[in-house]
Design a protein around this motif. Structure first.
Motif, PDB file in Angstrom:
ATOM      1  N   PRO A  30      -2.438   8.341  20.756  1.00 44.26           N
ATOM      2  CA  PRO A  30      -2.742   7.477  19.586  1.00 44.26           C
ATOM      3  C   PRO A  30      -1.510   6.726  19.197  1.00 44.26           C
ATOM      4  CG  PRO A  30      -3.139   9.911  19.607  1.00 44.26           C
ATOM      5  CD  PRO A  30      -2.615   9.670  20.700  1.00 44.26           C
ATOM      6  N   GLY A  31      -0.387   7.013  19.418  1.00 46.71           N
ATOM      7  CA  GLY A  31       0.760   6.265  18.951  1.00 46.71           C
ATOM      8  C   GLY A  31       0.978   5.028  19.903  1.00 46.71           C
ATOM      9  N   ASP A  32       0.316   4.688  20.780  1.00 47.43           N
ATOM     10  CA  ASP A  32       0.581   3.731  21.897  1.00 47.43           C
ATOM     11  C   ASP A  32      -0.406   2.495  21.513  1.00 47.43           C
ATOM     12  OD1 ASP A  32       2.429   5.192  23.201  1.00 47.43           O
ATOM     13  OD2 ASP A  32       0.871   5.977  24.542  1.00 47.43           O
ATOM     14  N   PHE A  33      -1.443   2.658  20.649  1.00 48.04           N
ATOM     15  CA  PHE A  33      -2.127   1.689  20.384  1.00 48.04           C
ATOM     16  C   PHE A  33      -1.619   0.880  19.054  1.00 48.04           C
ATOM     17  CE2 PHE A  33      -5.876  -0.480  18.179  1.00 48.04           C
ATOM     18  CZ  PHE A  33      -6.524  -1.005  19.686  1.00 48.04           C
ATOM     19  N   VAL A  34      -1.163  -0.459  19.229  1.00 45.04           N
ATOM     20  CA  VAL A  34      -1.015  -1.412  18.112  1.00 45.04           C
ATOM     21  C   VAL A  34      -1.976  -2.496  18.138  1.00 45.04           C
ATOM     22  CG1 VAL A  34       1.459  -0.419  18.358  1.00 45.04           C
ATOM     23  CG2 VAL A  34       0.709  -2.574  19.919  1.00 45.04           C
ATOM     24  N   ILE A  35      -1.888  -2.862  16.566  1.00 47.47           N
ATOM     25  CA  ILE A  35      -2.993  -4.092  16.673  1.00 47.47           C
ATOM     26  C   ILE A  35      -1.845  -5.082  16.504  1.00 47.47           C
ATOM     27  CG2 ILE A  35      -4.452  -4.981  14.832  1.00 47.47           C
ATOM     28  CD1 ILE A  35      -5.157  -2.159  13.921  1.00 47.47           C
ATOM     29  N   PHE A  36      -0.854  -4.951  15.726  1.00 41.75           N
ATOM     30  CA  PHE A  36       0.104  -6.055  15.625  1.00 41.75           C
ATOM     31  C   PHE A  36       1.542  -5.179  15.940  1.00 41.75           C
ATOM     32  CE2 PHE A  36      -3.018  -7.569  12.293  1.00 41.75           C
ATOM     33  CZ  PHE A  36      -3.106  -8.858  12.925  1.00 41.75           C
ATOM     34  N   LYS A  37       2.401  -5.967  16.468  1.00 46.02           N
ATOM     35  CA  LYS A  37       3.687  -5.418  16.686  1.00 46.02           C
ATOM     36  C   LYS A  37       4.478  -5.034  15.418  1.00 46.02           C
ATOM     37  CE  LYS A  37       4.116  -8.435  20.769  1.00 46.02           C
ATOM     38  NZ  LYS A  37       4.649  -9.788  21.428  1.00 46.02           N
ATOM     39  N   GLU A  39       7.459  -5.815  14.181  1.00 47.60           N
ATOM     40  CA  GLU A  39       8.059  -6.605  13.610  1.00 47.60           C
ATOM     41  C   GLU A  39       7.370  -7.692  12.945  1.00 47.60           C
ATOM     42  OE1 GLU A  39       7.800  -7.754  17.983  1.00 47.60           O
ATOM     43  OE2 GLU A  39       8.437  -6.031  16.854  1.00 47.60           O
ATOM     44  N   GLN A  40       5.942  -7.620  13.054  1.00 53.27           N
ATOM     45  CA  GLN A  40       5.033  -8.613  12.782  1.00 53.27           C
ATOM     46  C   GLN A  40       4.284  -7.883  11.370  1.00 53.27           C
ATOM     47  OE1 GLN A  40       2.187  -8.978  16.117  1.00 53.27           O
ATOM     48  NE2 GLN A  40       2.361 -11.159  15.798  1.00 53.27           N
ATOM     49  N   ARG A  41       4.727  -6.594  11.074  1.00 56.90           N
ATOM     50  CA  ARG A  41       3.867  -5.953  10.002  1.00 56.90           C
ATOM     51  C   ARG A  41       4.399  -6.000   8.566  1.00 56.90           C
ATOM     52  NH1 ARG A  41       3.286  -0.503  13.276  1.00 56.90           N
ATOM     53  NH2 ARG A  41       2.452  -1.348  15.191  1.00 56.90           N
ATOM     54  N   LYS A  42       5.691  -6.570   8.631  1.00 58.35           N
ATOM     55  CA  LYS A  42       6.422  -6.817   7.199  1.00 58.35           C
ATOM     56  C   LYS A  42       6.598  -8.385   7.285  1.00 58.35           C
ATOM     57  CE  LYS A  42       8.288  -2.128   7.104  1.00 58.35           C
ATOM     58  NZ  LYS A  42       9.544  -1.334   6.368  1.00 58.35           N
ATOM     59  N   ILE A  43       6.062  -8.788   6.197  1.00 54.36           N
ATOM     60  CA  ILE A  43       6.062 -10.542   6.140  1.00 54.36           C
ATOM     61  C   ILE A  43       6.732 -10.689   4.674  1.00 54.36           C
ATOM     62  CG2 ILE A  43       4.985 -12.562   6.083  1.00 54.36           C
ATOM     63  CD1 ILE A  43       2.869 -10.958   7.642  1.00 54.36           C
ATOM     64  N   LYS A  44       8.008 -11.346   5.015  1.00 53.34           N
ATOM     65  CA  LYS A  44       8.756 -11.859   3.791  1.00 53.34           C
ATOM     66  C   LYS A  44       8.375 -13.339   3.430  1.00 53.34           C
ATOM     67  CE  LYS A  44      12.182  -8.437   4.302  1.00 53.34           C
ATOM     68  NZ  LYS A  44      11.864  -7.326   2.975  1.00 53.34           N
ATOM     69  N   PHE A  45       8.227 -13.520   2.305  1.00 57.77           N
ATOM     70  CA  PHE A  45       7.912 -15.024   1.717  1.00 57.77           C
ATOM     71  C   PHE A  45       8.822 -15.236   0.656  1.00 57.77           C
ATOM     72  CE2 PHE A  45       3.444 -13.581   2.968  1.00 57.77           C
ATOM     73  CZ  PHE A  45       3.305 -14.863   3.856  1.00 57.77           C
ATOM     74  N   PHE A 125      -5.353   2.382  12.300  1.00 55.79           N
ATOM     75  CA  PHE A 125      -5.085   1.729  11.017  1.00 55.79           C
ATOM     76  C   PHE A 125      -3.696   1.587  11.033  1.00 55.79           C
ATOM     77  CE2 PHE A 125      -8.467   4.632  10.226  1.00 55.79           C
ATOM     78  CZ  PHE A 125      -9.181   4.149   9.271  1.00 55.79           C
ATOM     79  N   GLU A 126      -3.370   0.205  10.484  1.00 57.19           N
ATOM     80  CA  GLU A 126      -2.110  -0.334  10.292  1.00 57.19           C
ATOM     81  C   GLU A 126      -2.035  -1.000   8.779  1.00 57.19           C
ATOM     82  OE1 GLU A 126      -0.986  -1.355  14.967  1.00 57.19           O
ATOM     83  OE2 GLU A 126      -0.910  -2.835  13.446  1.00 57.19           O
ATOM     84  N   SER A 127      -0.736  -1.295   8.387  1.00 56.17           N
ATOM     85  CA  SER A 127      -0.374  -1.953   7.121  1.00 56.17           C
ATOM     86  C   SER A 127       0.006  -3.196   7.460  1.00 56.17           C
ATOM     87  CB  SER A 127       0.159  -0.987   6.187  1.00 56.17           C
ATOM     88  OG  SER A 127      -0.621  -0.006   5.606  1.00 56.17           O
ATOM     89  N   LEU A 128      -0.042  -3.966   6.781  1.00 57.14           N
ATOM     90  CA  LEU A 128       0.568  -5.665   6.720  1.00 57.14           C
ATOM     91  C   LEU A 128       1.349  -5.533   5.333  1.00 57.14           C
ATOM     92  CD1 LEU A 128      -2.014  -8.252   8.190  1.00 57.14           C
ATOM     93  CD2 LEU A 128       0.186  -6.744   9.343  1.00 57.14           C
ATOM     94  N   ILE A 129       2.592  -5.426   5.195  1.00 53.63           N
ATOM     95  CA  ILE A 129       3.282  -5.360   3.839  1.00 53.63           C
ATOM     96  C   ILE A 129       3.651  -6.806   3.754  1.00 53.63           C
ATOM     97  CG2 ILE A 129       5.272  -4.209   2.659  1.00 53.63           C
ATOM     98  CD1 ILE A 129       3.241  -2.065   3.835  1.00 53.63           C
ATOM     99  N   LEU A 130       3.436  -7.265   2.535  1.00 54.98           N
ATOM    100  CA  LEU A 130       3.566  -8.626   2.308  1.00 54.98           C
ATOM    101  C   LEU A 130       4.627  -8.611   0.872  1.00 54.98           C
ATOM    102  CD1 LEU A 130       0.092 -10.543   2.213  1.00 54.98           C
ATOM    103  CD2 LEU A 130       1.630  -9.987   4.158  1.00 54.98           C
ATOM    104  N   THR A 131       5.658  -9.313   1.203  1.00 51.77           N
ATOM    105  CA  THR A 131       6.560  -9.425  -0.022  1.00 51.77           C
ATOM    106  C   THR A 131       6.999 -10.741  -0.175  1.00 51.77           C
ATOM    107  OG1 THR A 131       7.621  -7.246   0.631  1.00 51.77           O
ATOM    108  CG2 THR A 131       8.980  -8.621  -0.863  1.00 51.77           C
TER     109      THR A 131
END
Length: 134
Positions: A30-37, A39-45, A125-131
């Motif tokens: 279960p820990g080996d499956f990734v939708i996004f890498k 480093e892609q999951r935390k996005i800073k704008f 499930f994964e989270s994309l964190i936008l800041t």
């Protein structure tokens, strides 16, 4: 004598079954499956209007989005599993469900803005964190 031969035969048979059951290829847990890498999951704008597109080798859809408003976490549940948006952001999944386009409006509020978009692929499930900066 028969008993000794049967014991040796039984031991050899067990050993062969154990060797045949060994798999040389690593298993995917279960820990080996990734939708996004990661480093892609935390996005800073910056505080300017901006957009980003993320691509995955897996198909996925959006679940919910969680935003912080006035110190409280608010859930945005209005989604058709391809689109989710708030006052200042939008996320749209492509028709092939392998790309997501995220757009943020200019931030002139004077405070940092955050959103957590839940992405799902199968039972993962994964989270994309936008800041967005103030």
């Amino acid at each position: 004598m028969k008993t000794k031969i049967l014991c040796i035969f039984y031991a050899i048979a067990c050993l062969l079954l154990m060797l045949a059951g060994c798999n040389k290829e690593p298993s995917v847990g279960p820990g080996d499956f990734v939708i996004f890498k990661p480093e892609q999951r935390k996005i800073k704008f910056s505080n300017e209007e901006n957009s980003v597109t993320l691509e995955s080798s897996h198909t996925f859809w959006v679940g919910y989005a969680y935003i912080e408003q006035n110190g409280k976490i608010v859930t945005i549940e209005e989604t058709d599993f391809k689109n989710v948006s708030g006052d200042w952001f939008s996320a749209r999944v492509s028709d092939d469900h392998r790309r997501i386009d995220i757009t943020v409006k200019q931030n002139d509020t004077g405070v940092e803005r955050n959103v957590d978009i839940t992405i799902q692929s199968g039972n993962n499930f994964e989270s994309l964190i936008l800041t967005q900066s103030k």
